[in-house]
Design a protein around this motif. Structure first.
Motif, PDB file in Angstrom:
ATOM      1  N   MET A  18      -8.887  -4.958 -17.495  1.00  0.00           N
ATOM      2  CA  MET A  18      -8.183  -4.847 -16.211  1.00  0.00           C
ATOM      3  C   MET A  18      -6.664  -4.795 -16.418  1.00  0.00           C
ATOM      4  O   MET A  18      -5.979  -3.997 -15.773  1.00  0.00           O
ATOM      5  N   VAL A  19      -6.133  -5.619 -17.304  1.00  0.00           N
ATOM      6  CA  VAL A  19      -4.690  -5.615 -17.560  1.00  0.00           C
ATOM      7  C   VAL A  19      -4.275  -4.283 -18.186  1.00  0.00           C
ATOM      8  O   VAL A  19      -3.276  -3.674 -17.781  1.00  0.00           O
ATOM      9  N   ALA A  20      -5.038  -3.810 -19.163  1.00  0.00           N
ATOM     10  CA  ALA A  20      -4.715  -2.529 -19.806  1.00  0.00           C
ATOM     11  C   ALA A  20      -4.780  -1.385 -18.792  1.00  0.00           C
ATOM     12  O   ALA A  20      -3.918  -0.501 -18.781  1.00  0.00           O
ATOM     13  N   CYS A  21      -5.768  -1.418 -17.939  1.00  0.00           N
ATOM     14  CA  CYS A  21      -5.922  -0.382 -16.918  1.00  0.00           C
ATOM     15  C   CYS A  21      -4.736  -0.400 -15.955  1.00  0.00           C
ATOM     16  O   CYS A  21      -4.156   0.651 -15.643  1.00  0.00           O
ATOM     17  N   TRP A  22      -4.361  -1.573 -15.499  1.00  0.00           N
ATOM     18  CA  TRP A  22      -3.240  -1.703 -14.564  1.00  0.00           C
ATOM     19  C   TRP A  22      -1.942  -1.206 -15.194  1.00  0.00           C
ATOM     20  O   TRP A  22      -1.178  -0.471 -14.574  1.00  0.00           O
ATOM     21  N   LEU A  23      -1.695  -1.595 -16.443  1.00  0.00           N
ATOM     22  CA  LEU A  23      -0.475  -1.156 -17.127  1.00  0.00           C
ATOM     23  C   LEU A  23      -0.451   0.358 -17.299  1.00  0.00           C
ATOM     24  O   LEU A  23       0.599   0.997 -17.117  1.00  0.00           O
ATOM     25  N   LEU A  24      -1.592   0.944 -17.641  1.00  0.00           N
ATOM     26  CA  LEU A  24      -1.664   2.389 -17.808  1.00  0.00           C
ATOM     27  C   LEU A  24      -1.403   3.106 -16.480  1.00  0.00           C
ATOM     28  O   LEU A  24      -0.636   4.071 -16.426  1.00  0.00           O
ATOM     29  N   VAL A  25      -2.003   2.623 -15.402  1.00  0.00           N
ATOM     30  CA  VAL A  25      -1.812   3.234 -14.078  1.00  0.00           C
ATOM     31  C   VAL A  25      -0.351   3.145 -13.649  1.00  0.00           C
ATOM     32  O   VAL A  25       0.232   4.133 -13.181  1.00  0.00           O
ATOM     33  N   VAL A  26       0.262   1.981 -13.791  1.00  0.00           N
ATOM     34  CA  VAL A  26       1.666   1.812 -13.403  1.00  0.00           C
ATOM     35  C   VAL A  26       2.558   2.734 -14.233  1.00  0.00           C
ATOM     36  O   VAL A  26       3.482   3.368 -13.702  1.00  0.00           O
ATOM     37  N   GLY A  27       2.276   2.841 -15.513  1.00  0.00           N
ATOM     38  CA  GLY A  27       3.054   3.727 -16.373  1.00  0.00           C
ATOM     39  C   GLY A  27       2.939   5.188 -15.945  1.00  0.00           C
ATOM     40  O   GLY A  27       3.946   5.900 -15.848  1.00  0.00           O
ATOM     41  N   LYS A  29       2.060   6.307 -12.947  1.00  0.00           N
ATOM     42  CA  LYS A  29       2.698   6.456 -11.629  1.00  0.00           C
ATOM     43  C   LYS A  29       4.201   6.657 -11.770  1.00  0.00           C
ATOM     44  O   LYS A  29       4.794   7.487 -11.078  1.00  0.00           O
ATOM     45  N   ASN A  30       4.827   5.900 -12.643  1.00  0.00           N
ATOM     46  CA  ASN A  30       6.278   5.985 -12.811  1.00  0.00           C
ATOM     47  C   ASN A  30       6.723   7.236 -13.560  1.00  0.00           C
ATOM     48  O   ASN A  30       7.887   7.626 -13.457  1.00  0.00           O
ATOM     49  N   VAL A  31       5.832   7.859 -14.293  1.00  0.00           N
ATOM     50  CA  VAL A  31       6.161   9.113 -14.968  1.00  0.00           C
ATOM     51  C   VAL A  31       5.928  10.301 -14.030  1.00  0.00           C
ATOM     52  O   VAL A  31       6.779  11.172 -13.884  1.00  0.00           O
ATOM     53  N   VAL A  32       4.788  10.331 -13.343  1.00  0.00           N
ATOM     54  CA  VAL A  32       4.421  11.473 -12.493  1.00  0.00           C
ATOM     55  C   VAL A  32       5.180  11.451 -11.165  1.00  0.00           C
ATOM     56  O   VAL A  32       5.651  12.490 -10.702  1.00  0.00           O
ATOM     57  N   ARG A  33       5.295  10.310 -10.540  1.00  0.00           N
ATOM     58  CA  ARG A  33       6.045  10.121  -9.284  1.00  0.00           C
ATOM     59  C   ARG A  33       5.591  11.041  -8.157  1.00  0.00           C
ATOM     60  O   ARG A  33       6.402  11.626  -7.450  1.00  0.00           O
ATOM     61  N   ARG A  34       4.304  11.124  -7.977  1.00  0.00           N
ATOM     62  CA  ARG A  34       3.757  11.942  -6.890  1.00  0.00           C
ATOM     63  C   ARG A  34       3.841  11.175  -5.578  1.00  0.00           C
ATOM     64  O   ARG A  34       3.351  10.058  -5.478  1.00  0.00           O
ATOM     65  N   THR A  58       4.336   1.466  -0.926  1.00  0.00           N
ATOM     66  CA  THR A  58       5.668   2.017  -1.181  1.00  0.00           C
ATOM     67  C   THR A  58       5.782   2.654  -2.561  1.00  0.00           C
ATOM     68  O   THR A  58       6.792   3.288  -2.854  1.00  0.00           O
ATOM     69  N   ASP A  59       4.773   2.489  -3.395  1.00  0.00           N
ATOM     70  CA  ASP A  59       4.840   3.092  -4.727  1.00  0.00           C
ATOM     71  C   ASP A  59       4.285   4.519  -4.682  1.00  0.00           C
ATOM     72  O   ASP A  59       4.015   5.053  -3.614  1.00  0.00           O
ATOM     73  N   TYR A  60       4.098   5.099  -5.833  1.00  0.00           N
ATOM     74  CA  TYR A  60       3.649   6.485  -5.927  1.00  0.00           C
ATOM     75  C   TYR A  60       2.142   6.583  -5.816  1.00  0.00           C
ATOM     76  O   TYR A  60       1.414   5.602  -5.912  1.00  0.00           O
ATOM     77  N   SER A  61       1.680   7.824  -5.646  1.00  0.00           N
ATOM     78  CA  SER A  61       0.278   8.068  -5.331  1.00  0.00           C
ATOM     79  C   SER A  61      -0.618   8.270  -6.555  1.00  0.00           C
ATOM     80  O   SER A  61      -1.743   7.794  -6.577  1.00  0.00           O
ATOM     81  N   PHE A  62      -0.128   8.990  -7.552  1.00  0.00           N
ATOM     82  CA  PHE A  62      -0.989   9.391  -8.669  1.00  0.00           C
ATOM     83  C   PHE A  62      -0.803   8.494  -9.877  1.00  0.00           C
ATOM     84  O   PHE A  62       0.329   8.313 -10.321  1.00  0.00           O
ATOM     85  N   PRO A  63      -1.887   7.939 -10.413  1.00  0.00           N
ATOM     86  CA  PRO A  63      -3.272   7.902  -9.962  1.00  0.00           C
ATOM     87  C   PRO A  63      -3.522   6.701  -9.057  1.00  0.00           C
ATOM     88  O   PRO A  63      -2.673   5.819  -8.935  1.00  0.00           O
ATOM     89  N   SER A  64      -4.681   6.635  -8.471  1.00  0.00           N
ATOM     90  CA  SER A  64      -5.022   5.527  -7.580  1.00  0.00           C
ATOM     91  C   SER A  64      -5.298   4.256  -8.385  1.00  0.00           C
ATOM     92  O   SER A  64      -6.233   4.210  -9.184  1.00  0.00           O
ATOM     93  N   GLY A  65      -4.482   3.246  -8.167  1.00  0.00           N
ATOM     94  CA  GLY A  65      -4.689   1.967  -8.857  1.00  0.00           C
ATOM     95  C   GLY A  65      -5.938   1.250  -8.366  1.00  0.00           C
ATOM     96  O   GLY A  65      -6.644   0.616  -9.150  1.00  0.00           O
TER      97      GLY A  65
END
Length: 162
Positions: A18-27, A29-34, A58-65
């Motif tokens: 779960m932690v690895a998944c969350w970190l990957l999604v946040v990363g 999101k901050n790169v793609v910024r959709r 308020t954060d970005y859309s891609f991918p869905s966390g």
């Protein structure tokens, strides 16, 4: 003692995945910024606006966390249930019991149904993100894939969990 060790392995697998998944999604999101669909004037409609009156993300859309974490959790639980189902060999002198408490096939079927229920719950969460208008379909599909594959990468049988 084996039950405690077994549960500790499951908890480590669940937490690490779960932690690895969350970190990957946040990363990502901050790169793609959709931007989210409700921030897109073309996508914004009375339908979306009426479903999400307040508490807009308020954060970005891609991918869905939400989809990523739901499918990550469902996959960890499914792996735990299915990989730990001990298949008994049939002794011709003893009847095969199908009770879940006796280790027969009833326990296998119940565990598989539980795994399916986990995935149905994750799919419901993923669909709700589209329904509320906070994600595009692609956001949710990619998020679900990320969650699934992160849980598989940190497979329950990996030496880190022994």
């Amino acid at each position: 003692f084996e039950l405690v060790h077994h549960n500790a392995r499951f908890i480590r697998h669940f937490a690490l995945s779960m932690v690895a998944c969350w970190l990957l999604v946040v990363g990502i999101k901050n790169v793609v910024r959709r931007p989210r669909p409700f921030n897109n004037p073309v996508m914004l409609s009375k339908l979306f606006a009426s479903r999400l009156q307040s508490n807009r993300p308020t954060d970005y859309s891609f991918p869905s966390g939400h989809a990523a974490l739901a499918f990550c959790g469902a996959t960890v639980i499914a792996l735990h249930l299915i990989l730990n189902t001990k298949r008994k060999t049939v002794n011709k002198n003893k009847p095969l019991h199908t009770s879940p408490n006796r280790g027969g096939m009833g326990g296998v079927i119940n565990r598989n149904l539980l795994a399916v229920a986990c995935y149905l719950g994750a799919a419901t969460i993923a669909f709700s993100r589209i329904y509320l208008g906070v994600h595009y379909v692609g956001d949710v599909v990619v998020g679900a894939g990320i969650g699934y594959f992160v849980a598989r990468i940190f497979n329950y049988q990996h030496p880190i969990f022994n």
